[in-house]
Design a protein around this motif. Sequence first.
Motif, PDB file in Angstrom:
ATOM      1  N   PRO A   1      -0.352   4.933 -14.396  1.00 31.05           N
ATOM      2  CA  PRO A   1      -1.227   5.691 -15.303  1.00 31.05           C
ATOM      3  C   PRO A   1      -0.532   6.956 -15.796  1.00 31.05           C
ATOM      4  O   PRO A   1       0.566   7.303 -15.326  1.00 31.05           O
ATOM      5  CB  PRO A   1      -2.420   6.037 -14.405  1.00 31.05           C
ATOM      6  CG  PRO A   1      -1.837   6.107 -13.033  1.00 31.05           C
ATOM      7  CD  PRO A   1      -0.740   5.078 -12.991  1.00 31.05           C
ATOM      8  N   PRO A   2      -1.141   7.663 -16.751  1.00 26.66           N
ATOM      9  CA  PRO A   2      -0.560   8.941 -17.198  1.00 26.66           C
ATOM     10  C   PRO A   2      -0.357   9.877 -16.022  1.00 26.66           C
ATOM     11  O   PRO A   2      -1.113   9.856 -15.043  1.00 26.66           O
ATOM     12  CB  PRO A   2      -1.624   9.481 -18.170  1.00 26.66           C
ATOM     13  CG  PRO A   2      -2.375   8.278 -18.624  1.00 26.66           C
ATOM     14  CD  PRO A   2      -2.382   7.325 -17.476  1.00 26.66           C
ATOM     15  N   GLU A   3       0.671  10.695 -16.114  1.00 24.61           N
ATOM     16  CA  GLU A   3       1.042  11.559 -14.997  1.00 24.61           C
ATOM     17  C   GLU A   3      -0.056  12.564 -14.696  1.00 24.61           C
ATOM     18  O   GLU A   3      -0.671  13.148 -15.602  1.00 24.61           O
ATOM     19  CB  GLU A   3       2.348  12.281 -15.303  1.00 24.61           C
ATOM     20  CG  GLU A   3       2.950  12.963 -14.106  1.00 24.61           C
ATOM     21  CD  GLU A   3       4.422  13.292 -14.299  1.00 24.61           C
ATOM     22  OE1 GLU A   3       4.994  13.913 -13.393  1.00 24.61           O
ATOM     23  OE2 GLU A   3       4.977  12.932 -15.346  1.00 24.61           O
ATOM     24  N   GLU A   4      -0.305  12.749 -13.401  1.00 23.63           N
ATOM     25  CA  GLU A   4      -1.309  13.699 -12.948  1.00 23.63           C
ATOM     26  C   GLU A   4      -0.617  14.906 -12.308  1.00 23.63           C
ATOM     27  O   GLU A   4       0.608  14.960 -12.189  1.00 23.63           O
ATOM     28  CB  GLU A   4      -2.243  13.028 -11.937  1.00 23.63           C
ATOM     29  CG  GLU A   4      -2.973  11.814 -12.495  1.00 23.63           C
ATOM     30  CD  GLU A   4      -3.749  11.075 -11.427  1.00 23.63           C
ATOM     31  OE1 GLU A   4      -3.551  11.391 -10.241  1.00 23.63           O
ATOM     32  OE2 GLU A   4      -4.534  10.184 -11.785  1.00 23.63           O
ATOM     33  N   ALA A   5      -1.401  15.861 -11.872  1.00 23.99           N
ATOM     34  CA  ALA A   5      -0.855  17.036 -11.197  1.00 23.99           C
ATOM     35  C   ALA A   5      -0.133  16.598  -9.922  1.00 23.99           C
ATOM     36  O   ALA A   5      -0.605  15.695  -9.222  1.00 23.99           O
ATOM     37  CB  ALA A   5      -1.966  18.015 -10.848  1.00 23.99           C
TER      38      ALA A   5
ATOM     39  N   GLY B   1      -4.866   3.643 -23.122  1.00 27.84           N
ATOM     40  CA  GLY B   1      -5.142   4.696 -22.152  1.00 27.84           C
ATOM     41  C   GLY B   1      -3.897   5.308 -21.540  1.00 27.84           C
ATOM     42  O   GLY B   1      -3.978   6.047 -20.554  1.00 27.84           O
ATOM     43  N   GLY B   2      -2.722   5.000 -22.110  1.00 29.73           N
ATOM     44  CA  GLY B   2      -1.494   5.586 -21.601  1.00 29.73           C
ATOM     45  C   GLY B   2      -0.958   4.941 -20.340  1.00 29.73           C
ATOM     46  O   GLY B   2      -0.070   5.491 -19.686  1.00 29.73           O
ATOM     47  N   VAL B   3      -1.474   3.764 -19.972  1.00 28.74           N
ATOM     48  CA  VAL B   3      -1.010   3.068 -18.774  1.00 28.74           C
ATOM     49  C   VAL B   3       0.261   2.298 -19.111  1.00 28.74           C
ATOM     50  O   VAL B   3       0.332   1.602 -20.132  1.00 28.74           O
ATOM     51  CB  VAL B   3      -2.091   2.101 -18.249  1.00 28.74           C
ATOM     52  CG1 VAL B   3      -1.570   1.312 -17.052  1.00 28.74           C
ATOM     53  CG2 VAL B   3      -3.340   2.877 -17.870  1.00 28.74           C
ATOM     54  N   LEU B   4       1.273   2.409 -18.257  1.00 33.39           N
ATOM     55  CA  LEU B   4       2.528   1.683 -18.430  1.00 33.39           C
ATOM     56  C   LEU B   4       2.558   0.494 -17.487  1.00 33.39           C
ATOM     57  O   LEU B   4       2.406   0.648 -16.270  1.00 33.39           O
ATOM     58  CB  LEU B   4       3.725   2.594 -18.149  1.00 33.39           C
ATOM     59  CG  LEU B   4       5.102   1.896 -18.162  1.00 33.39           C
ATOM     60  CD1 LEU B   4       5.460   1.459 -19.585  1.00 33.39           C
ATOM     61  CD2 LEU B   4       6.180   2.815 -17.588  1.00 33.39           C
ATOM     62  N   ALA B   5       2.740  -0.711 -18.028  1.00 30.33           N
ATOM     63  CA  ALA B   5       2.934  -1.913 -17.210  1.00 30.33           C
ATOM     64  C   ALA B   5       4.431  -2.120 -17.061  1.00 30.33           C
ATOM     65  O   ALA B   5       5.154  -2.215 -18.055  1.00 30.33           O
ATOM     66  CB  ALA B   5       2.286  -3.121 -17.867  1.00 30.33           C
ATOM     67  N   ARG B   6       4.889  -2.197 -15.816  1.00 34.43           N
ATOM     68  CA  ARG B   6       6.339  -2.240 -15.554  1.00 34.43           C
ATOM     69  C   ARG B   6       6.639  -3.272 -14.479  1.00 34.43           C
ATOM     70  O   ARG B   6       6.062  -3.239 -13.397  1.00 34.43           O
ATOM     71  CB  ARG B   6       6.793  -0.853 -15.081  1.00 34.43           C
ATOM     72  CG  ARG B   6       8.253  -0.762 -14.633  1.00 34.43           C
ATOM     73  CD  ARG B   6       9.187  -0.857 -15.835  1.00 34.43           C
ATOM     74  NE  ARG B   6      10.435  -0.159 -15.624  1.00 34.43           N
ATOM     75  CZ  ARG B   6      11.602  -0.766 -15.333  1.00 34.43           C
ATOM     76  NH1 ARG B   6      11.650  -2.072 -15.163  1.00 34.43           N
ATOM     77  NH2 ARG B   6      12.714  -0.049 -15.203  1.00 34.43           N
TER      78      ARG B   6
ATOM     79  N   PRO C   1       0.799  -1.235   0.000  1.00 33.36           N
ATOM     80  CA  PRO C   1       0.000   0.000   0.000  1.00 33.36           C
ATOM     81  C   PRO C   1       0.826   1.276   0.000  1.00 33.36           C
ATOM     82  O   PRO C   1       0.263   2.364  -0.147  1.00 33.36           O
ATOM     83  CB  PRO C   1      -0.821  -0.119   1.295  1.00 33.36           C
ATOM     84  CG  PRO C   1      -0.042  -1.030   2.174  1.00 33.36           C
ATOM     85  CD  PRO C   1       0.646  -1.990   1.263  1.00 33.36           C
ATOM     86  N   ARG C   2       2.140   1.178   0.161  1.00 33.39           N
ATOM     87  CA  ARG C   2       2.956   2.395   0.126  1.00 33.39           C
ATOM     88  C   ARG C   2       2.907   3.081  -1.225  1.00 33.39           C
ATOM     89  O   ARG C   2       3.030   4.300  -1.338  1.00 33.39           O
ATOM     90  CB  ARG C   2       4.433   2.071   0.423  1.00 33.39           C
ATOM     91  CG  ARG C   2       4.725   1.562   1.797  1.00 33.39           C
ATOM     92  CD  ARG C   2       6.197   1.194   1.891  1.00 33.39           C
ATOM     93  NE  ARG C   2       6.565   0.214   0.872  1.00 33.39           N
ATOM     94  CZ  ARG C   2       7.818  -0.108   0.564  1.00 33.39           C
ATOM     95  NH1 ARG C   2       8.820   0.487   1.180  1.00 33.39           N
ATOM     96  NH2 ARG C   2       8.076  -1.018  -0.355  1.00 33.39           N
ATOM     97  N   PHE C   3       2.777   2.286  -2.269  1.00 35.15           N
ATOM     98  CA  PHE C   3       2.876   2.843  -3.612  1.00 35.15           C
ATOM     99  C   PHE C   3       1.593   3.550  -4.014  1.00 35.15           C
ATOM    100  O   PHE C   3       0.490   3.042  -3.761  1.00 35.15           O
ATOM    101  CB  PHE C   3       3.213   1.744  -4.612  1.00 35.15           C
ATOM    102  CG  PHE C   3       4.576   1.142  -4.411  1.00 35.15           C
ATOM    103  CD1 PHE C   3       5.701   1.827  -4.808  1.00 35.15           C
ATOM    104  CD2 PHE C   3       4.720  -0.095  -3.809  1.00 35.15           C
ATOM    105  CE1 PHE C   3       6.963   1.291  -4.610  1.00 35.15           C
ATOM    106  CE2 PHE C   3       5.963  -0.635  -3.601  1.00 35.15           C
ATOM    107  CZ  PHE C   3       7.093   0.056  -4.005  1.00 35.15           C
ATOM    108  N   PRO C   4       1.713   4.701  -4.684  1.00 37.21           N
ATOM    109  CA  PRO C   4       0.511   5.465  -5.076  1.00 37.21           C
ATOM    110  C   PRO C   4      -0.149   4.939  -6.344  1.00 37.21           C
ATOM    111  O   PRO C   4      -1.095   5.551  -6.831  1.00 37.21           O
ATOM    112  CB  PRO C   4       1.070   6.878  -5.290  1.00 37.21           C
ATOM    113  CG  PRO C   4       2.482   6.660  -5.742  1.00 37.21           C
ATOM    114  CD  PRO C   4       2.960   5.440  -5.004  1.00 37.21           C
ATOM    115  N   VAL C   5       0.354   3.847  -6.910  1.00 42.88           N
ATOM    116  CA  VAL C   5      -0.240   3.250  -8.108  1.00 42.88           C
ATOM    117  C   VAL C   5      -0.477   1.762  -7.846  1.00 42.88           C
ATOM    118  O   VAL C   5       0.073   1.185  -6.895  1.00 42.88           O
ATOM    119  CB  VAL C   5       0.679   3.424  -9.342  1.00 42.88           C
ATOM    120  CG1 VAL C   5       0.900   4.893  -9.642  1.00 42.88           C
ATOM    121  CG2 VAL C   5       2.009   2.699  -9.141  1.00 42.88           C
TER     122      VAL C   5
END
Length: 519
Positions: free
Chosen positions: A308-312, A293-298, A237-241
């Motif tokens: 996901p695409p970069e947000e503010a 949708g611009g999502v990167l699987a890494r 859960p630490r990760f924001p994605v």
Amino acid sequence: MLPLVRERFEAELEGLCPEGRLVLAVSGGGDSVALMFLVHELGREAVVAHLDHGLRPESAEDAAFVRRLAERLGFPAVIERVDVARIAREKRENLEAIAREVRYAFLARVAKAHGARCILTAHTADDQAETVLFQLFTGTARALGVRKERGAVKRPLLFARRRELRAYLEARGVPWREDSTNLDLARDRAYLRHEVLPRVEARFPGAVPALSRFAEARQAEEDWLEAEAAGLLRSDPRFPVANYRTLPLLKAPPPLRARALKRVLEGARVRPEARALAALEEALRGGKAALPGGVLARGYAGALFLIPPEEAPAPVPDGLSPCAYRKDLPMVGGGRLGEFFRARGVPPELRRRWPIGCREGRVAWIRGLYPEPLEDRWMRRALALARAAARKGEVPVGAVLARGEEVLAEAKNEVRARGDPTAHAELLALKSAFEKGLSRLSGATLYVSLEPCPMCFGALVEAGLGRLVYATENEKMGAFTVHRLRPPFPVVPGRFGEQSARLLSGFFARLRSEGCRSG
């Protein structure tokens, strides 16, 4: 036969929605009209909901018919008209799919507005058979048919044949409307209803009930398989994605892994097509791939990330200034930012967008990671114990049992020292805690550098552990990764996983090297 329909319906409704107001989805056809009269006979409070899709010239007459029947029975009626064809054109999507989506959204609105607990639809055993055949022939689903319940939507007439419901209405002198599109053999459903099923039943009597039983069995299997697939998805859960540990997925049988990856894609709002699944398979093995949708699987450091695409950028605490990622950026407590992120398994693509706060050119805050949370402190202590075990020739595993800031017990592997194959770090920590007078471990967290084996997992369950945090997966005997056991407590994987994995691989490499030299 007719009393049996009513009795069976009453029993089904009691099981699905025993009390509270109902919303009845009534089209005006024989099945939904029978539903309305059966509910009325039982004396249940209900609201009739009718959506005019505007697809047929006579649809307005259907709506008026439904309103008159509802008034006759004393049910309030909510009737709306929607230009479904226009919506389908604008969205460039299948007309039937859009009609279904609009209809259920309408029913949900009616239920909310009237405080109804359940939405009843009039799907029958014939509908079930048609749906199973349609799904088998078109390959659009897993031949699950129609579910008896899905959230607030309940289908208490799946036991009944269409002809039984019409006989029920005829015995009461109740009219119904016929949808002209149901006779159009150019439509798949109409073709199955009028051409295929009658011939199948003529050759195989009892085919419709058999298809219903098949759907029920497939639904039960599907629920179990979906639960198994969900159990493969373990996140930090630490990760924001969205992130998922890769080894449990790679160890799983391919069909189960495919199910889990479909859930991953659906969670990212990506259609689970073959191409997207192949991209996730590549990322699972350490690669990276672009998804719709611009999502990167890494794949990185034992985890699969969906970025996901970069947000503010997120705000930083007062008194700090936002700073852009640079790997050589110094930390307030010492060290460099790049190494700090690498030690915590943060992929390069995510480092550049992680909220970072600086003071006088040094990193003073990283959301969720710095200043160091208590959990990281206890996991680093577990890793120190694992290194101490390695120096003694033991498999490097360390465990810290803590409740908040209080350490209840800690231990390292002592299998060789004690000559006891059960002397695992987890069990020794539990034993130490209970020797101090603890009776239960509710509210306590065990931090361990390696995923527990089934033996240790069983002990943790019996001890009433509140939570488990482990560093890396146990490829040989992991309770979750290999044996797919389901924990009754929360599990957080991957905390300092790369360091633990390196420690273990180095230890076993030395053992192999020493074995070769002695040989």
